[in-house]
Design an enzyme around this catalytic site. Structure first.
Site, PDB file in Angstrom:
ATOM      1  N   LEU A 125      23.157  46.178  19.994  1.00 42.00           N
ATOM      2  CA  LEU A 125      22.426  44.920  19.807  1.00 42.00           C
ATOM      3  C   LEU A 125      20.930  45.239  19.864  1.00 42.00           C
ATOM      4  CD1 LEU A 125      24.785  42.837  22.059  1.00 42.00           C
ATOM      5  CD2 LEU A 125      24.430  42.460  19.605  1.00 42.00           C
ATOM      6  N   HIS A 137      30.828  50.763  30.942  1.00 43.62           N
ATOM      7  CA  HIS A 137      30.825  52.057  30.245  1.00 43.62           C
ATOM      8  C   HIS A 137      31.690  53.032  31.039  1.00 43.62           C
ATOM      9  CE1 HIS A 137      29.404  55.186  27.599  1.00 43.62           C
ATOM     10  NE2 HIS A 137      29.194  55.942  28.654  1.00 43.62           N
TER      11      HIS A 137
END
Ligand code: GAR
Length: 216
Positions: free
Chosen positions: A95, A111
């Site tokens: 993004l 993550h």
């Protein structure tokens, strides 16, 4: 206190999304899910969300002329749903700064490594190649740099003899499913906040505990 309205962004399987949906099922949990959005129409996670009665939409990024156009459509959907916090859960699309700044400190990502080590893809392969003994997973606030930002929660996960990328991924994923609901609870309840680009607990000023998985 009103439960925070959460939107979950996915691109695929959606197992972290499912862990968040299950956590939000408890009335005492400080967040509830108002939208699930995938940038891939074929993401299996969309059906999982719909089966649980959630509003789940696909906006196919390949159908937009530019990254900005895709992000403005995404932003519109999130705002229409009344989103207060975004959770990326296996959302594999970068993004841009404009979007990230709009949702500053209201946007989480998970993550599968102990950040800042092993940003990016193929984390488990690289961990095994390097002979690392402890790996893990991280929930952090999103910043413009990929897989970076103030860390809310981490779990440390051992690398075992004979591990393959698949066996290690499965052990780390089980830890992901524990820390994401924990991290969202800290943020949605206001127990954790960002100060000087680090996450601290409101009451003690200390960093949240590290979790170990499996528990020693
Ligand atoms: C998870 O392992 C998540 O940590 C990872 O993708 C997987 C999605 O699985 N995310 C990233 O690598 C982001 N940089 P899921 O769709 O079953 O939640």
């Amino acid at each position: 206190m009103a439960r925070k309205k959460v939107a979950i962004l996915i691109s695929g399987r959606g197992s972290n999304m499912r862990a968040l949906i299950e956590a939000c099922a408890a009335k005492s949990y400080p967040a509830r899910i108002v939208a699930v959005v995938s940038n891939r129409p074929e993401a299996p996670g969309l059906d999982i969300a719909r089966q649980r009665g959630l509003e789940a939409v696909a906006i196919d990024h390949t159908k937009f002329a530019s990254r900005a156009a895709f992000e403005s459509a995404l932003d519109e959907i999130l705002r229409a749903a009344g989103t207060q916090i975004i959770c990326n859960a296996g959302f594999m699309r970068l993004l841009s700064g404009g979007f990230v700044r709009k949702w500053h400190n209201r946007h989480l990502n998970i993550h599968p490594s102990l950040l800042p080590a092993y940003k990016g893809l193929h984390t488990h392969e690289r961990v095994l190649e390097d002979g690392v003994r402890i790996t893990g997973c991280t929930v952090h606030f999103v910043r413009t740099e990929m897989d970076a930002g103030p860390i809310v929660a981490q779990a440390a996960v051992p690398v075992c003899a004979g591990d393959t990328p698949e066996s290690l991924a499965a052990r780390v994923l089980a830890a992901e499913h524990r820390i994401y609901p924990h991290a969202l609870e800290l943020v949605a309840s206001g127990a954790a906040r960002v100060r000087d680009e680090k996450v601290i607990l409101r009451q003690s000023g200390a960093a949240p505990d590290t979790l170990f998985w499996p528990r020693p």
